[in-house]
Design a protein around this motif. Structure first.
Motif, PDB file in Angstrom:
ATOM      1  N   CYS A   1      -3.123   7.534  14.650  1.00 38.87           N
ATOM      2  CA  CYS A   1      -2.201   6.666  13.910  1.00 38.87           C
ATOM      3  C   CYS A   1      -2.289   6.804  12.391  1.00 38.87           C
ATOM      4  CB  CYS A   1      -2.441   5.216  14.308  1.00 38.87           C
ATOM      5  SG  CYS A   1      -2.091   4.934  16.068  1.00 38.87           S
ATOM      6  N   ASP A   2      -1.108   6.753  11.757  1.00 38.79           N
ATOM      7  CA  ASP A   2      -1.002   6.816  10.296  1.00 38.79           C
ATOM      8  C   ASP A   2      -1.507   5.519   9.660  1.00 38.79           C
ATOM      9  OD1 ASP A   2       0.627   9.353  10.237  1.00 38.79           O
ATOM     10  OD2 ASP A   2       2.004   8.071  11.372  1.00 38.79           O
ATOM     11  N   VAL A   3      -1.322   4.434  10.390  1.00 38.33           N
ATOM     12  CA  VAL A   3      -1.744   3.112   9.925  1.00 38.33           C
ATOM     13  C   VAL A   3      -2.525   2.463  11.057  1.00 38.33           C
ATOM     14  CG1 VAL A   3      -0.983   0.811   9.234  1.00 38.33           C
ATOM     15  CG2 VAL A   3       0.298   2.820   8.463  1.00 38.33           C
TER      16      VAL A   3
ATOM     17  N   GLY B   1       6.561   6.242  -3.270  1.00 39.00           N
ATOM     18  CA  GLY B   1       5.695   6.000  -2.124  1.00 39.00           C
ATOM     19  C   GLY B   1       6.280   6.561  -0.850  1.00 39.00           C
ATOM     20  N   THR B   2       5.939   5.922   0.270  1.00 34.68           N
ATOM     21  CA  THR B   2       6.471   6.342   1.562  1.00 34.68           C
ATOM     22  C   THR B   2       7.029   5.119   2.283  1.00 34.68           C
ATOM     23  OG1 THR B   2       4.345   6.016   2.671  1.00 34.68           O
ATOM     24  CG2 THR B   2       4.781   8.203   1.762  1.00 34.68           C
ATOM     25  N   GLU B   3       7.693   5.367   3.425  1.00 37.60           N
ATOM     26  CA  GLU B   3       8.255   4.296   4.234  1.00 37.60           C
ATOM     27  C   GLU B   3       7.441   4.115   5.508  1.00 37.60           C
ATOM     28  OE1 GLU B   3      12.445   4.983   4.864  1.00 37.60           O
ATOM     29  OE2 GLU B   3      12.753   5.543   2.769  1.00 37.60           O
ATOM     30  N   LEU B   4       7.578   2.943   6.099  1.00 35.25           N
ATOM     31  CA  LEU B   4       6.888   2.661   7.354  1.00 35.25           C
ATOM     32  C   LEU B   4       7.682   3.161   8.563  1.00 35.25           C
ATOM     33  CD1 LEU B   4       5.551  -0.955   6.664  1.00 35.25           C
ATOM     34  CD2 LEU B   4       4.269   1.188   6.605  1.00 35.25           C
ATOM     35  N   LYS B   5       8.976   3.264   8.428  1.00 35.00           N
ATOM     36  CA  LYS B   5       9.814   3.702   9.544  1.00 35.00           C
ATOM     37  C   LYS B   5       9.368   5.075  10.043  1.00 35.00           C
ATOM     38  CE  LYS B   5      14.612   4.504  10.933  1.00 35.00           C
ATOM     39  NZ  LYS B   5      16.018   4.553  10.478  1.00 35.00           N
TER      40      LYS B   5
ATOM     41  N   ALA C   1       6.441  -4.881  13.811  1.00 33.58           N
ATOM     42  CA  ALA C   1       6.507  -3.428  13.608  1.00 33.58           C
ATOM     43  C   ALA C   1       7.775  -2.821  14.199  1.00 33.58           C
ATOM     44  CB  ALA C   1       5.271  -2.769  14.210  1.00 33.58           C
ATOM     45  N   LYS C   2       8.248  -3.400  15.287  1.00 37.96           N
ATOM     46  CA  LYS C   2       9.498  -2.897  15.889  1.00 37.96           C
ATOM     47  C   LYS C   2      10.648  -2.993  14.910  1.00 37.96           C
ATOM     48  CE  LYS C   2       7.982  -4.062  20.561  1.00 37.96           C
ATOM     49  NZ  LYS C   2       8.114  -4.988  21.700  1.00 37.96           N
ATOM     50  N   GLY C   3      10.669  -4.055  14.113  1.00 36.69           N
ATOM     51  CA  GLY C   3      11.725  -4.207  13.123  1.00 36.69           C
ATOM     52  C   GLY C   3      11.661  -3.168  12.023  1.00 36.69           C
ATOM     53  N   PHE C   4      10.468  -2.641  11.768  1.00 31.99           N
ATOM     54  CA  PHE C   4      10.304  -1.574  10.772  1.00 31.99           C
ATOM     55  C   PHE C   4      10.588  -0.198  11.361  1.00 31.99           C
ATOM     56  CE2 PHE C   4       8.021  -4.816   8.407  1.00 31.99           C
ATOM     57  CZ  PHE C   4       8.249  -4.469   7.077  1.00 31.99           C
ATOM     58  N   GLY C   5      10.799  -0.141  12.677  1.00 30.51           N
ATOM     59  CA  GLY C   5      11.062   1.149  13.317  1.00 30.51           C
ATOM     60  C   GLY C   5       9.822   2.005  13.457  1.00 30.51           C
TER      61      GLY C   5
ATOM     62  N   ALA D   1       0.814  -1.218   0.000  1.00 34.68           N
ATOM     63  CA  ALA D   1       0.000   0.000   0.000  1.00 34.68           C
ATOM     64  C   ALA D   1       0.846   1.266   0.000  1.00 34.68           C
ATOM     65  CB  ALA D   1      -0.949  -0.007   1.194  1.00 34.68           C
ATOM     66  N   VAL D   2       1.817   1.332   0.905  1.00 28.80           N
ATOM     67  CA  VAL D   2       2.582   2.584   1.012  1.00 28.80           C
ATOM     68  C   VAL D   2       3.523   2.795  -0.167  1.00 28.80           C
ATOM     69  CG1 VAL D   2       2.406   2.632   3.533  1.00 28.80           C
ATOM     70  CG2 VAL D   2       4.432   1.593   2.461  1.00 28.80           C
ATOM     71  N   ARG D   3       3.819   1.729  -0.919  1.00 26.57           N
ATOM     72  CA  ARG D   3       4.598   1.870  -2.163  1.00 26.57           C
ATOM     73  C   ARG D   3       3.684   1.971  -3.384  1.00 26.57           C
ATOM     74  NH1 ARG D   3      10.177   1.146  -1.889  1.00 26.57           N
ATOM     75  NH2 ARG D   3      10.811   1.558   0.244  1.00 26.57           N
ATOM     76  N   ASN D   4       2.446   2.434  -3.143  1.00 23.59           N
ATOM     77  CA  ASN D   4       1.486   2.707  -4.215  1.00 23.59           C
ATOM     78  C   ASN D   4       1.237   1.496  -5.106  1.00 23.59           C
ATOM     79  OD1 ASN D   4       1.198   5.373  -3.291  1.00 23.59           O
ATOM     80  ND2 ASN D   4       2.928   6.052  -4.542  1.00 23.59           N
ATOM     81  N   PHE D   5       1.126   0.327  -4.464  1.00 19.36           N
ATOM     82  CA  PHE D   5       0.823  -0.916  -5.173  1.00 19.36           C
ATOM     83  C   PHE D   5       1.828  -1.208  -6.285  1.00 19.36           C
ATOM     84  CE2 PHE D   5      -3.489   0.720  -3.816  1.00 19.36           C
ATOM     85  CZ  PHE D   5      -3.541  -0.038  -2.665  1.00 19.36           C
TER      86      PHE D   5
END
Length: 306
Positions: free
Chosen positions: A188-190, A127-131, A151-155, A117-121
């Motif tokens: 929250c963003d997500v 797109g954007t990053e999850l960090k 999620a912790k691994g994604f920062g 989703a955040v990489r615009n499919f």
């Protein structure tokens, strides 16, 4: 005693082999009904079964009435809204689920959908990053805890709301506990949904709840179709061209969503949360062990009906 595995969508062979090993080691008989196409086939198969293992198969009052010897039904998975609990209780049948066995598989799918989703499919645009993004976990059960771990691994900055989970348990995991669903969605963003489908939660994810989500928000649903107010979601997405919705449960208004929200909406063709080899094996074998424990020792640890 006879244990029936009735699965329109079958377990993997290795899972069936594991189930058979558990059942036969306890001196019981295993019967299989796989890829059945009519309810009558299920009604005939349950007639002499003492125990039943299912996946997404429906066990309603008619099935229970046909299963004269039935003592226990185990849904191999966390959700059990495909079993009529009241009818089971009235028939004297114990119903169990297998909590936690599919949790990692569902959590990993959440992030597969999220990155998509955040990489615009993957349409070639930026797109954007999850960090650094704020992740909201709606219901902090087995899946929610695994989502937080990944999620912790994604920062990500992790928040959660669960009316039944103590705030201390969330805080212990490094998760910020919020006091309401409204606060979670506004913060929250997500937001990742993990609530069950109950009388209280059905269609609770509505326009009013979603209205205050931040700009560019993403809603991920790997829980249940019924918790979404689908017309309300359409109105929200029409008013907010910046938001996205991704799910592994195809909405009833899928065609409308595809037409109106191309590039902002995605659904898998079928529910995918537990569709990994590991989850398939884990849930099936857990179901067999629970049946053996119940029939031989009266163990009701994972009973979900009264």
């Amino acid at each position: 005693m006879k244990v029936l595995v009735a699965t329109e969508k079958p377990f993997a062979k290795v899972a069936v082999d594991g189930i058979r090993k558990e059942v036969e080691a306890a001196g019981m008989e295993l019967a299989l009904l796989e890829k059945y196409t009519e309810k009558q086939q299920l009604l005939a198969a349950v007639a002499d079964a003492d125990a039943l293992i299912i996946r997404s198969d429906k066990v309603d009052a008619e099935v229970l009435a046909a299963a004269r010897n039935l003592k226990i039904v185990v849904r191999a998975g966390a959700g059990y809204d495909n079993v009529d609990l009241e009818a089971a209780t009235a028939a004297g049948v114990c119903v169990m689920n297998t909590p936690g066995q599919n949790s990692n598989a569902v959590a990993e799918l959440v992030f597969g959908l999220l990155v998509f989703a955040v990489r615009n499919f993957y349409n070639g645009t930026s797109g954007t990053e999850l960090k650094g993004k704020k992740l909201g976990i709606h219901a902090y059960g087995n899946v929610g805890r695994n989502v937080a771990r990944v999620a912790k691994g994604f920062g990500m900055d992790i928040y959660a709301y669960d009316a039944f989970c103590p705030a201390e348990a969330m805080e212990k995991d490094g998760v910020k506990a919020l006091s309401s669903a409204k606060e979670l969605y506004a913060t929250c963003d997500v937001v990742s949904l993990h609530i069950p489908a109950t009388a209280e939660t059905k269609q609770s994810i509505n326009e009013a709840l979603l209205a205050d989500m931040p700009k560019g928000a993403v809603l991920v649903n790997t829980a249940r179709k019924e918790v979404i107010d689908e017309p309300g979601l359409v109105r929200f997405m029409e008013a907010r061209p910046d938001v996205k919705y991704v799910t592994d449960i195809m909405p009833g208004n899928h065609d409308e969503m595809m037409e109106k929200f191309a590039g902002r909406y995605f659904s898998t063709p079928k529910k995918m949360g537990a569709q990994t080899a590991e989850a398939n094996i884990n849930a099936g074998i857990a179901a067999a062990r629970q049946i053996v424990g119940f029939l031989l020792n009266g163990d009701e640890k994972f009973r979900v009906n009264k």
